[in-house]
Write a protein that holds these residues in place. Structure first.
Motif, PDB file in Angstrom:
ATOM      1  N   ILE A 176     -47.346  49.104 -26.536  1.00  0.00           N
ATOM      2  CA  ILE A 176     -47.072  47.838 -27.206  1.00  0.00           C
ATOM      3  C   ILE A 176     -46.266  48.079 -28.481  1.00  0.00           C
ATOM      4  O   ILE A 176     -45.323  47.346 -28.774  1.00  0.00           O
ATOM      5  CB  ILE A 176     -48.385  47.092 -27.508  1.00  0.00           C
ATOM      6  N   ASP A 177     -46.627  49.124 -29.224  1.00  0.00           N
ATOM      7  CA  ASP A 177     -45.880  49.457 -30.438  1.00  0.00           C
ATOM      8  C   ASP A 177     -44.425  49.780 -30.106  1.00  0.00           C
ATOM      9  O   ASP A 177     -43.515  49.379 -30.826  1.00  0.00           O
ATOM     10  CB  ASP A 177     -46.518  50.633 -31.167  1.00  0.00           C
ATOM     11  N   ASN A 178     -44.209  50.502 -29.003  1.00  0.00           N
ATOM     12  CA  ASN A 178     -42.842  50.826 -28.594  1.00  0.00           C
ATOM     13  C   ASN A 178     -42.078  49.566 -28.192  1.00  0.00           C
ATOM     14  O   ASN A 178     -40.881  49.459 -28.459  1.00  0.00           O
ATOM     15  CB  ASN A 178     -42.854  51.827 -27.438  1.00  0.00           C
ATOM     16  N   ALA A 179     -42.751  48.637 -27.548  1.00  0.00           N
ATOM     17  CA  ALA A 179     -42.088  47.407 -27.109  1.00  0.00           C
ATOM     18  C   ALA A 179     -41.706  46.520 -28.291  1.00  0.00           C
ATOM     19  O   ALA A 179     -40.655  45.886 -28.285  1.00  0.00           O
ATOM     20  CB  ALA A 179     -42.989  46.642 -26.147  1.00  0.00           C
ATOM     21  N   LEU A 180     -42.560  46.474 -29.296  1.00  0.00           N
ATOM     22  CA  LEU A 180     -42.276  45.616 -30.453  1.00  0.00           C
ATOM     23  C   LEU A 180     -41.357  46.285 -31.456  1.00  0.00           C
ATOM     24  O   LEU A 180     -40.719  45.620 -32.263  1.00  0.00           O
ATOM     25  CB  LEU A 180     -43.585  45.203 -31.123  1.00  0.00           C
ATOM     26  N   GLY A 181     -41.305  47.591 -31.425  1.00  0.00           N
ATOM     27  CA  GLY A 181     -40.422  48.330 -32.319  1.00  0.00           C
ATOM     28  C   GLY A 181     -40.846  48.215 -33.774  1.00  0.00           C
ATOM     29  O   GLY A 181     -42.018  48.030 -34.097  1.00  0.00           O
ATOM     30  N   VAL A 182     -39.875  48.281 -34.633  1.00  0.00           N
ATOM     31  CA  VAL A 182     -40.121  48.261 -36.071  1.00  0.00           C
ATOM     32  C   VAL A 182     -40.421  46.854 -36.578  1.00  0.00           C
ATOM     33  O   VAL A 182     -40.883  46.677 -37.698  1.00  0.00           O
ATOM     34  CB  VAL A 182     -38.918  48.888 -36.810  1.00  0.00           C
ATOM     35  N   HIS A 183     -40.219  45.863 -35.719  1.00  0.00           N
ATOM     36  CA  HIS A 183     -40.363  44.476 -36.160  1.00  0.00           C
ATOM     37  C   HIS A 183     -41.799  44.106 -36.534  1.00  0.00           C
ATOM     38  O   HIS A 183     -42.016  43.277 -37.408  1.00  0.00           O
ATOM     39  CB  HIS A 183     -39.816  43.522 -35.098  1.00  0.00           C
ATOM     40  N   ALA A 184     -42.767  44.720 -35.876  1.00  0.00           N
ATOM     41  CA  ALA A 184     -44.168  44.440 -36.223  1.00  0.00           C
ATOM     42  C   ALA A 184     -44.472  44.919 -37.640  1.00  0.00           C
ATOM     43  O   ALA A 184     -45.134  44.223 -38.414  1.00  0.00           O
ATOM     44  CB  ALA A 184     -45.098  45.102 -35.221  1.00  0.00           C
ATOM     45  N   GLN A 185     -43.982  46.104 -37.992  1.00  0.00           N
ATOM     46  CA  GLN A 185     -44.172  46.616 -39.349  1.00  0.00           C
ATOM     47  C   GLN A 185     -43.384  45.786 -40.350  1.00  0.00           C
ATOM     48  O   GLN A 185     -43.851  45.509 -41.458  1.00  0.00           O
ATOM     49  CB  GLN A 185     -43.739  48.074 -39.436  1.00  0.00           C
ATOM     50  N   ALA A 186     -42.182  45.378 -39.966  1.00  0.00           N
ATOM     51  CA  ALA A 186     -41.331  44.595 -40.863  1.00  0.00           C
ATOM     52  C   ALA A 186     -41.978  43.252 -41.178  1.00  0.00           C
ATOM     53  O   ALA A 186     -41.881  42.768 -42.306  1.00  0.00           O
ATOM     54  CB  ALA A 186     -39.958  44.381 -40.230  1.00  0.00           C
ATOM     55  N   LEU A 187     -42.647  42.655 -40.203  1.00  0.00           N
ATOM     56  CA  LEU A 187     -43.299  41.363 -40.433  1.00  0.00           C
ATOM     57  C   LEU A 187     -44.387  41.491 -41.497  1.00  0.00           C
ATOM     58  O   LEU A 187     -44.505  40.646 -42.384  1.00  0.00           O
ATOM     59  CB  LEU A 187     -43.872  40.822 -39.124  1.00  0.00           C
ATOM     60  N   ASP A 206     -35.896  35.516 -43.724  1.00  0.00           N
ATOM     61  CA  ASP A 206     -36.005  36.816 -43.061  1.00  0.00           C
ATOM     62  C   ASP A 206     -37.308  36.924 -42.275  1.00  0.00           C
ATOM     63  O   ASP A 206     -37.339  37.480 -41.177  1.00  0.00           O
ATOM     64  CB  ASP A 206     -35.926  37.954 -44.085  1.00  0.00           C
ATOM     65  N   TYR A 207     -38.392  36.403 -42.838  1.00  0.00           N
ATOM     66  CA  TYR A 207     -39.695  36.402 -42.170  1.00  0.00           C
ATOM     67  C   TYR A 207     -39.617  35.612 -40.871  1.00  0.00           C
ATOM     68  O   TYR A 207     -40.091  36.060 -39.822  1.00  0.00           O
ATOM     69  CB  TYR A 207     -40.751  35.815 -43.109  1.00  0.00           C
ATOM     70  N   GLN A 208     -39.017  34.436 -40.931  1.00  0.00           N
ATOM     71  CA  GLN A 208     -38.889  33.596 -39.741  1.00  0.00           C
ATOM     72  C   GLN A 208     -38.024  34.271 -38.681  1.00  0.00           C
ATOM     73  O   GLN A 208     -38.331  34.213 -37.490  1.00  0.00           O
ATOM     74  CB  GLN A 208     -38.296  32.227 -40.111  1.00  0.00           C
ATOM     75  N   THR A 209     -36.964  34.947 -39.096  1.00  0.00           N
ATOM     76  CA  THR A 209     -36.107  35.666 -38.151  1.00  0.00           C
ATOM     77  C   THR A 209     -36.882  36.777 -37.450  1.00  0.00           C
ATOM     78  O   THR A 209     -36.803  36.935 -36.234  1.00  0.00           O
ATOM     79  CB  THR A 209     -34.885  36.249 -38.880  1.00  0.00           C
ATOM     80  N   THR A 210     -37.635  37.556 -38.224  1.00  0.00           N
ATOM     81  CA  THR A 210     -38.438  38.633 -37.643  1.00  0.00           C
ATOM     82  C   THR A 210     -39.494  38.069 -36.702  1.00  0.00           C
ATOM     83  O   THR A 210     -39.744  38.628 -35.635  1.00  0.00           O
ATOM     84  CB  THR A 210     -39.101  39.467 -38.756  1.00  0.00           C
ATOM     85  N   LEU A 211     -40.091  36.953 -37.078  1.00  0.00           N
ATOM     86  CA  LEU A 211     -41.085  36.304 -36.226  1.00  0.00           C
ATOM     87  C   LEU A 211     -40.460  35.845 -34.912  1.00  0.00           C
ATOM     88  O   LEU A 211     -41.061  36.001 -33.839  1.00  0.00           O
ATOM     89  CB  LEU A 211     -41.701  35.127 -36.973  1.00  0.00           C
ATOM     90  N   ASN A 212     -39.246  35.315 -34.963  1.00  0.00           N
ATOM     91  CA  ASN A 212     -38.548  34.892 -33.749  1.00  0.00           C
ATOM     92  C   ASN A 212     -38.232  36.077 -32.843  1.00  0.00           C
ATOM     93  O   ASN A 212     -38.351  35.978 -31.615  1.00  0.00           O
ATOM     94  CB  ASN A 212     -37.270  34.131 -34.091  1.00  0.00           C
ATOM     95  N   ILE A 213     -37.823  37.198 -33.440  1.00  0.00           N
ATOM     96  CA  ILE A 213     -37.544  38.398 -32.649  1.00  0.00           C
ATOM     97  C   ILE A 213     -38.805  38.866 -31.935  1.00  0.00           C
ATOM     98  O   ILE A 213     -38.784  39.191 -30.747  1.00  0.00           O
ATOM     99  CB  ILE A 213     -36.958  39.510 -33.546  1.00  0.00           C
ATOM    100  N   LEU A 214     -39.923  38.898 -32.670  1.00  0.00           N
ATOM    101  CA  LEU A 214     -41.183  39.307 -32.058  1.00  0.00           C
ATOM    102  C   LEU A 214     -41.609  38.344 -30.952  1.00  0.00           C
ATOM    103  O   LEU A 214     -42.114  38.759 -29.904  1.00  0.00           O
ATOM    104  CB  LEU A 214     -42.275  39.413 -33.117  1.00  0.00           C
ATOM    105  N   GLU A 215     -41.413  37.057 -31.188  1.00  0.00           N
ATOM    106  CA  GLU A 215     -41.767  36.057 -30.176  1.00  0.00           C
ATOM    107  C   GLU A 215     -40.951  36.255 -28.907  1.00  0.00           C
ATOM    108  O   GLU A 215     -41.488  36.173 -27.792  1.00  0.00           O
ATOM    109  CB  GLU A 215     -41.531  34.655 -30.746  1.00  0.00           C
TER     110      GLU A 215
END
Length: 127
Positions: free
Chosen positions: A4-15, A105-114
């Protein structure tokens, strides 16, 4: 969990980091009238680099370790453009502009994760 961490990438940490930065900026705005309050900000790039596990891998235990920052949370005091008489370094126009930028930026990262999570859902359903 690692898959799951690999699938989400750095975006989970960035959020998480973006959320922390919004909290720091909100604290600055809330204390705009507090005498001697020093405005802080989070250096997003340096904290994200520190949290990445693959930032630096040594090949030998004889290699020198990187010096650790004195503040691992990445919070740093901001230098104001205009000095205040009461010692407060919060400048509302700067704080509000930065907060708006971080919220976007938060909303953009949230959209990427979604999008990534919905892609995983589609793959699991076989769509």
């Amino acid at each position: 969990m690692n898959m799951i961490d690999n699938a989400l990438g750095v975006h989970a940490q960035a959020l998480g980091l973006r959320s922390k930065r919004m909290e720091v900026l909100a604290r600055n705005i809330a204390n705009a009238d507090t005498p001697h309050f020093k405005a802080k900000d989070v250096d997003f790039a340096s904290v994200l680099k520190q949290t990445r596990q693959d930032a630096l891998n040594t090949t030998s235990n004889l290699h020198m370790a990187l010096p650790m920052e004195e503040n691992p949370g990445g919070e740093k005091y901001r230098v104001p453009f205009n000095a205040s008489f009461d010692g407060n370094t919060v400048e509302m126009n700067v704080e509000q502009a930065k907060f708006g930028q971080v919220a976007a930026d938060y909303q953009t990262t949230l959209n990427i994760l979604e999008n990534r999570v919905s892609g995983i859902r589609r793959a699991l359903r076989g769509d």
